[in-house]
Design a protein around this motif. Structure first.
Motif, short mmCIF file in Angstrom:
data_model
loop_
_atom_site.label_atom_id
_atom_site.label_comp_id
_atom_site.label_asym_id
_atom_site.label_seq_id
_atom_site.Cartn_x
_atom_site.Cartn_y
_atom_site.Cartn_z
N VAL A 1 94.03 -9.72 -76.80
CA VAL A 1 92.59 -9.51 -76.94
C VAL A 1 92.04 -10.36 -78.08
N GLU B 1 89.87 -9.66 -86.71
CA GLU B 1 91.26 -9.56 -87.17
C GLU B 1 91.84 -8.20 -86.80
N ASP B 2 93.16 -8.18 -86.82
CA ASP B 2 93.91 -6.93 -86.75
C ASP B 2 93.47 -6.06 -85.56
N VAL B 3 93.54 -6.64 -84.38
CA VAL B 3 93.14 -5.92 -83.17
C VAL B 3 94.32 -5.08 -82.69
N ARG B 4 94.06 -3.80 -82.44
CA ARG B 4 95.08 -2.89 -81.91
C ARG B 4 94.50 -2.24 -80.66
N VAL B 5 95.29 -2.20 -79.62
CA VAL B 5 94.83 -1.61 -78.36
C VAL B 5 95.70 -0.41 -78.02
N GLY B 6 95.06 0.71 -77.77
CA GLY B 6 95.78 1.91 -77.39
C GLY B 6 95.09 2.60 -76.22
N LYS B 7 95.50 3.84 -76.00
CA LYS B 7 94.98 4.59 -74.85
C LYS B 7 94.18 5.79 -75.34
N ARG B 8 93.19 6.14 -74.56
CA ARG B 8 92.47 7.41 -74.76
C ARG B 8 92.57 8.18 -73.45
N ILE B 9 93.08 9.38 -73.53
CA ILE B 9 93.29 10.21 -72.34
C ILE B 9 92.48 11.48 -72.53
N MET C 1 98.16 5.25 -80.00
CA MET C 1 98.02 3.89 -80.56
C MET C 1 99.39 3.36 -80.96
#
Lengths: 78, 78
Positions: A22, A35-43, A9
């Motif tokens: 987004v 609010e406070d949208v965070r985009v990360g990765k899941r591997i 993240m």
């Protein structure tokens, strides 16, 4: 063989342009109060060896995460 | 205001080019014994309203996931 989940993240305080995109798109679709949208990765991956958690952390350091701007978390399942 | 975590992953059986790219890159870096790499998204957001889980599922249907090729999961925290 262990199943490993790695979550990457953006660090707190680091600008997250994908999260902002987004958030804007959701607002335009009529979703208010987001609010406070965070985009990360899941591997998810399967790893052999004695210490899959250590191997996964090394993968993060060397390839999967950018330590300057991202935090990562490793979870080892069965 | 609830904190919601949305996980979007490629469906089982759907080709995952990003996962294949990661698996190839890890092999070239010398990580042996890594299999079945799948790469997806983790989206964290704060949502107001009575039913944040339902709102998040609608966000997935309309924007965040492609139901043809991706599965999503919604978790609502505090």
């Amino acid at each position: 063989m262990s199943r490993v989940v790695i979550t990457v993240m953006p660090k707190q305080g680091v600008l997250d342009p994908q999260g902002q995109a987004v958030q804007g798109a959701l607002a335009r679709l009529g979703f208010s109060g987001v609010e406070d949208v965070r985009v990360g990765k899941r591997i998810e991956l399967s790893v052999t060896g004695d210490d899959p958690a250590a191997a996964a952390r090394e993968m993060c350091e060397r390839l999967l995460a950018n330590a300057l701007i991202e935090d990562y978390r490793v979870e080892v399942g069965s």
